[in-house]
Design an enzyme around this catalytic site. Structure first.
Site, PDB file in Angstrom:
ATOM      1  N   ASP A 179       0.656  -1.338  -0.019  1.00  0.00           N
ATOM      2  CA  ASP A 179       0.245  -0.015   0.012  1.00  0.00           C
ATOM      3  C   ASP A 179       1.098   1.233  -0.113  1.00  0.00           C
ATOM      4  O   ASP A 179       1.899   1.336   0.715  1.00  0.00           O
ATOM      5  CB  ASP A 179      -0.998  -0.080   1.248  1.00  0.00           C
ATOM      6  CG  ASP A 179      -2.032   0.975   1.280  1.00  0.00           C
ATOM      7  OD1 ASP A 179      -2.405   1.473   0.280  1.00  0.00           O
ATOM      8  OD2 ASP A 179      -2.439   1.180   2.497  1.00  0.00           O
ATOM      9  N   GLY A 195      -9.103   5.325   1.305  1.00  0.00           N
ATOM     10  CA  GLY A 195      -9.880   5.885   2.231  1.00  0.00           C
ATOM     11  C   GLY A 195     -11.677   5.690   2.456  1.00  0.00           C
ATOM     12  O   GLY A 195     -12.450   6.567   2.665  1.00  0.00           O
TER      13      GLY A 195
HETATM   14  P1  13P Z   1      -9.364   4.289   5.749  1.00  0.00           P
HETATM   15  O1  13P Z   1      -8.591   4.926   6.687  1.00  0.00           O
HETATM   16  O2  13P Z   1     -10.459   4.998   5.143  1.00  0.00           O
HETATM   17  O3  13P Z   1      -9.569   2.868   6.221  1.00  0.00           O
HETATM   18  O4  13P Z   1      -8.574   4.092   4.241  1.00  0.00           O
HETATM   19  C1  13P Z   1      -7.443   3.309   4.187  1.00  0.00           C
HETATM   20  C2  13P Z   1      -6.681   3.326   2.986  1.00  0.00           C
HETATM   21  O5  13P Z   1      -7.174   3.802   2.076  1.00  0.00           O
HETATM   22  C3  13P Z   1      -5.443   2.421   2.945  1.00  0.00           C
HETATM   23  O6  13P Z   1      -4.520   3.018   1.677  1.00  0.00           O
END
Ligand code: 13P
Length: 341
Positions: A83, A224
């Site tokens: 990520d 997100g």
């Molecule tokens: P959240 O904080 O909304 O869970 O998003 C996680 C995310 O986009 C990781 O890349």
């Protein structure tokens, strides 16, 4: 089945018209929660690790936990994804370790904070595409800049400062050859996304639909995407937490996205909330306990419940048995046959 490329999972999701949750992990219990939820709902799944998670778990621990997950749940198509890679070197180290998918987030400079130029983004992303595709590994890129900060990565802000421009998104895909595209539509990482239930002024679903109409074959990624449910906030606050009132991305908006090309949905915060609430409850109700298993087990169950619910809501439930893994070497051959212009 071996660890699968994300490209295959997303191609299958596009065929089936569903989305796939990408859940962040740092430790064994989170991986166990996701795998149990995947088995319970018969779901293919993406497990992702940020740079922070890789450093917290010393990389190898995490990787070997993923191999254990793969061995213990052979019926589940499982992707290990980096990520928000901040540089070519970060993505390369993930590929060398055995990740089957990487995100090169060239929307920010290597510091993970400063918004970059379009040219820089194309350059670094294309470099990662070349080295990843040679090994059959998938690449996610990002155009536009998300809001918030997660694990020290992010430009901050509300997410409305750098909403994705559709024409630029089209040029980016063409010039980089990415397999999946993260777009900025007003969402941000973390619990504090919106100060009221979001409407079109702050959550730009119309922009997402515009991008999908321009790029109907591209797998879109919503970052997100935690919904920050009120009941999870309430548990934390009931047992001594101090969360301020906040709103996440409603599941029905994510489902609208899935009907419009979203194939990967990133969720981390909801699982963090579930874990913390469960642990706080044990601490508050039975302060005499001190065996970590007494609070890690309920935490694991609470996360499993959230993940299983999201798998059902995103539509990936029931699809684990649809296909066999394409070996990465074969993916590499397929990429070689269609080089980026
Ligand atoms: P959240 O904080 O909304 O869970 O998003 C996680 C995310 O986009 C990781 O890349």
């Amino acid at each position: 089945m071996p660890l699968v490329s994300m490209r295959q999972l997303l191609d299958e999701a596009a065929k089936g018209g569903y989305g796939v949750g990408a859940f962040n992990v740092n430790n064994m219990e989170q991986i166990q929660s996701i795998m149990e939820a995947a088995r319970e709902t018969k779901s293919p799944v993406i497990v992702q690790a940020s740079r922070g998670a890789r450093s917290y778990s010393q990389d190898k621990f995490l990787y070997h936990l993923m191999l254990a997950a793969n061995e213990l749940y052979p019926e589940i198509p499982l992707v290990l994804h980096q990520d928000h890679g901040n540089s070519v070197a970060t993505c390369k180290s993930a590929i060398d370790l055995g990740f089957t998918s990487v995100m090169m987030d060239g929307s920010l400079m290597e510091d993970g904070k400063t918004p970059s130029s379009f040219e820089y983004n194309v350059k670094v992303t294309r470099e990662v595409v070349e080295l990843a595709h040679a090994k059959g590994v998938t690449v996610e890129g990002e155009i536009g800049v998300l809001g918030g900060i997660e694990d020290g990565h992010g430009a901050g802000g509300t997410g409305l400062e750098h909403v994705t421009d559709p024409e630029q998104a089209a040029r980016f895909v063409e010039q980089t050859g990415v397999d999946a595209l993260a777009i900025a539509i007003g969402t941000s990482h973390g619990a504090y996304k919106f100060s009221r239930k979001p409407d079109g002024a702050v959550l730009k679903m119309d922009r997402l639909i515009e991008i999908h109409n321009l790029l109907p074959k591209v797998h879109l990624v919503m970052h997100g995407s935690s919904s920050v449910p009120q009941d999870l906030q309430d548990i934390i606050n009931k047992y001594g937490g101090k969360l301020k009132p906040t709103w996440g991305v409603p599941v029905e908006e994510i489902q609208l996205g899935i009907r419009n090309g979203v194939r990967k949905v990133n969720v981390d915060t909801d699982n963090r909330l579930a874990i913390t609430g469960a642990i706080r409850k044990v601490f508050a109700e039975t302060p005499e306990k001190f065996d970590p298993r007494d609070y890690m087990k309920p935490a694991r169950e609470a996360m499993q419940k959230v993940v299983a619910q999201r798998m059902t809501q995103f539509g990936q439930a029931g699809h684990a048995g649809d296909y066999e893994a394409i070996p990465l070497a074969l993916m590499a051959e397929q990429y070689a046959a269609q080089p980026v212009a």
